[in-house]
Design a protein around this motif. Structure first.
Motif, short mmCIF file in Angstrom:
data_model
loop_
_atom_site.label_atom_id
_atom_site.label_comp_id
_atom_site.label_asym_id
_atom_site.label_seq_id
_atom_site.Cartn_x
_atom_site.Cartn_y
_atom_site.Cartn_z
N GLU A 1 1.11 9.73 -5.31
CA GLU A 1 1.08 10.92 -6.38
C GLU A 1 2.47 10.91 -7.01
OE1 GLU A 1 0.83 15.71 -6.53
OE2 GLU A 1 0.39 14.84 -4.66
N ALA A 2 3.50 10.66 -6.24
CA ALA A 2 4.92 10.69 -6.87
C ALA A 2 5.00 9.57 -7.82
CB ALA A 2 5.90 10.56 -5.86
N VAL A 3 4.69 8.32 -7.56
CA VAL A 3 4.61 7.15 -8.35
C VAL A 3 3.91 7.60 -9.81
CG1 VAL A 3 3.93 4.78 -8.69
CG2 VAL A 3 5.03 5.59 -6.80
N CYS A 4 2.66 8.24 -9.43
CA CYS A 4 1.89 8.47 -10.74
C CYS A 4 2.59 9.34 -11.41
CB CYS A 4 0.54 9.29 -10.23
SG CYS A 4 -0.73 9.82 -11.68
N ASN A 5 3.41 10.48 -11.13
CA ASN A 5 4.13 11.45 -11.86
C ASN A 5 5.29 10.84 -12.49
OD1 ASN A 5 2.44 13.68 -11.49
ND2 ASN A 5 3.40 13.97 -9.76
N ALA A 6 5.71 9.60 -11.91
CA ALA A 6 7.12 8.93 -12.44
C ALA A 6 6.52 7.83 -13.57
CB ALA A 6 7.59 8.28 -11.40
N THR A 7 5.40 7.62 -13.53
CA THR A 7 4.82 6.41 -14.45
C THR A 7 4.46 6.95 -15.93
OG1 THR A 7 3.94 5.10 -12.52
CG2 THR A 7 3.36 4.52 -14.80
N LYS A 8 5.03 6.24 -16.96
CA LYS A 8 4.81 6.57 -18.38
C LYS A 8 4.41 5.42 -19.13
CE LYS A 8 6.55 10.61 -17.43
NZ LYS A 8 5.93 11.37 -16.53
N LEU A 9 4.36 3.96 -18.62
CA LEU A 9 4.02 2.94 -19.30
C LEU A 9 2.79 2.65 -19.04
CD1 LEU A 9 7.73 0.93 -18.94
CD2 LEU A 9 6.75 2.45 -20.97
N ILE A 10 1.97 2.08 -19.99
CA ILE A 10 0.87 1.69 -19.80
C ILE A 10 1.02 0.31 -20.78
CG2 ILE A 10 -1.84 1.63 -20.02
CD1 ILE A 10 -1.50 4.63 -20.20
N THR B 1 -0.77 7.50 -25.26
CA THR B 1 -0.97 7.19 -23.98
C THR B 1 -0.67 8.28 -22.90
OG1 THR B 1 1.13 6.24 -23.62
CG2 THR B 1 -0.59 4.73 -24.53
N PHE B 2 -1.22 8.33 -21.90
CA PHE B 2 -0.97 9.46 -20.78
C PHE B 2 -1.37 8.75 -19.55
CE2 PHE B 2 -5.29 9.76 -22.37
CZ PHE B 2 -6.14 10.19 -21.40
N VAL B 3 -0.26 9.40 -18.56
CA VAL B 3 -0.52 9.24 -17.05
C VAL B 3 -0.34 10.69 -16.61
CG1 VAL B 3 0.00 7.91 -15.17
CG2 VAL B 3 0.39 6.73 -17.43
N GLU B 4 -1.42 10.96 -15.83
CA GLU B 4 -1.22 12.26 -15.03
C GLU B 4 -2.04 12.34 -13.79
OE1 GLU B 4 -4.78 14.37 -17.88
OE2 GLU B 4 -2.87 14.17 -18.63
N TRP B 5 -1.45 13.29 -13.03
CA TRP B 5 -2.04 13.63 -11.70
C TRP B 5 -3.23 14.52 -11.68
CZ3 TRP B 5 -2.40 10.92 -7.57
CH2 TRP B 5 -2.93 11.75 -6.41
N LYS C 1 0.80 -1.41 -0.11
CA LYS C 1 0.03 -0.09 -0.15
C LYS C 1 0.89 1.29 -0.05
CE LYS C 1 -3.97 2.30 2.41
NZ LYS C 1 -3.33 3.60 2.50
N LEU C 2 0.46 2.20 -0.90
CA LEU C 2 1.38 3.53 -0.90
C LEU C 2 0.66 4.66 -0.27
CD1 LEU C 2 1.56 3.57 -4.95
CD2 LEU C 2 3.49 2.90 -3.23
N SER C 3 1.36 5.46 0.50
CA SER C 3 0.91 6.78 1.25
C SER C 3 0.60 7.38 -0.33
CB SER C 3 2.07 7.25 2.07
OG SER C 3 2.90 7.66 1.16
N ASP C 4 -0.41 8.62 0.44
CA ASP C 4 -0.92 9.59 -0.60
C ASP C 4 0.17 10.15 -1.31
OD1 ASP C 4 -3.57 8.55 0.27
OD2 ASP C 4 -3.92 10.26 1.62
N GLU C 5 1.16 10.62 -0.73
CA GLU C 5 2.28 11.45 -1.12
C GLU C 5 3.14 10.26 -2.24
OE1 GLU C 5 2.04 10.90 2.22
OE2 GLU C 5 0.96 12.84 2.50
N VAL C 6 3.43 9.14 -1.74
CA VAL C 6 4.03 8.17 -2.76
C VAL C 6 3.11 7.81 -3.93
CG1 VAL C 6 5.35 6.08 -2.84
CG2 VAL C 6 5.47 7.57 -0.79
#
Length: 183
Positions: free
Chosen positions: A92-101, A130-134, A85-90
């Motif tokens: 968001e950070a993982v979301c911003n770092a992820t580019k692959l779908i 493709t896109f991944v965004e917060w 389980k990720l914390s809320d801050e992590v």
């Protein structure tokens, strides 16, 4: 008078002549660059671009450190699971770092949208974007893709499929969207 100065110059030791020549050459080089900078400078603009690039590289390094510190496997943002389980801050950070779908997440999201599934399969599994965004407003990670193509020779259609990222897959090197919840 010029002949007298030339005679005195010729009488100087070789070391002094070489040093004087070095000083004159240095002055010429510095003057040349100063003149070129006046005409072709753009110093402030270049410095601003360099600072932006340095900031981007710094953020990229921080995100890479975060990704490498996460355990391999499925990462979730909600309770009630055996996965990490990720914390809320992590999250968001993982979301911003992820580019692959990966294909698996795309097929899962297509399953709920029949028209998207048709366009996807009839056009050779072609994905335009493709896109991944917060989403700052809802504090959620949104992922999606854009499909374009035609079915049975009809007019070309463009569909965007997107939804909330429920979990990620950490490989230890990068993170990928694992499941997209769309409606």
């Amino acid at each position: 008078m010029n002949g007298e100065y030339l005679k005195k110059f010729k009488e100087l030791p070789e070391l002094v002549k070489q040093f004087g020549g070095l000083i004159i050459l240095t002055i010429i080089v510095i003057s040349s660059f100063a003149i070129l900078n006046i005409f072709f400078g753009q110093g402030e603009e270049l410095v601003a671009k360099m600072k932006i690039e340095e900031e981007r590289i710094k953020k990229e390094r921080e995100l890479n450190q975060l990704i490498s510190s996460l355990p391999s496997g499925i990462l979730v943002s909600y309770d009630g699971t055996d996965h990490y389980k990720l914390s809320d801050e992590v999250y968001e950070a993982v979301c911003n770092a992820t580019k692959l779908i990966p294909q698996r997440a795309i097929m899962g999201a297509n399953f709920l949208n029949f028209r998207a599934h048709e366009i996807y399969t009839m056009n050779g599994n072609l994905i335009s974007k493709t896109f991944v965004e917060w989403d700052k407003e809802n504090n959620k990670c949104i992922a999606g893709f854009v499909l374009s193509g035609s079915i049975d020779g009809e007019e070309k259609e463009r569909i965007t499929v997107s939804g909330e990222v429920l979990n990620f897959l950490s490989t230890g090197i990068d993170t990928r969207v694992y499941f997209i919840k769309n409606f």
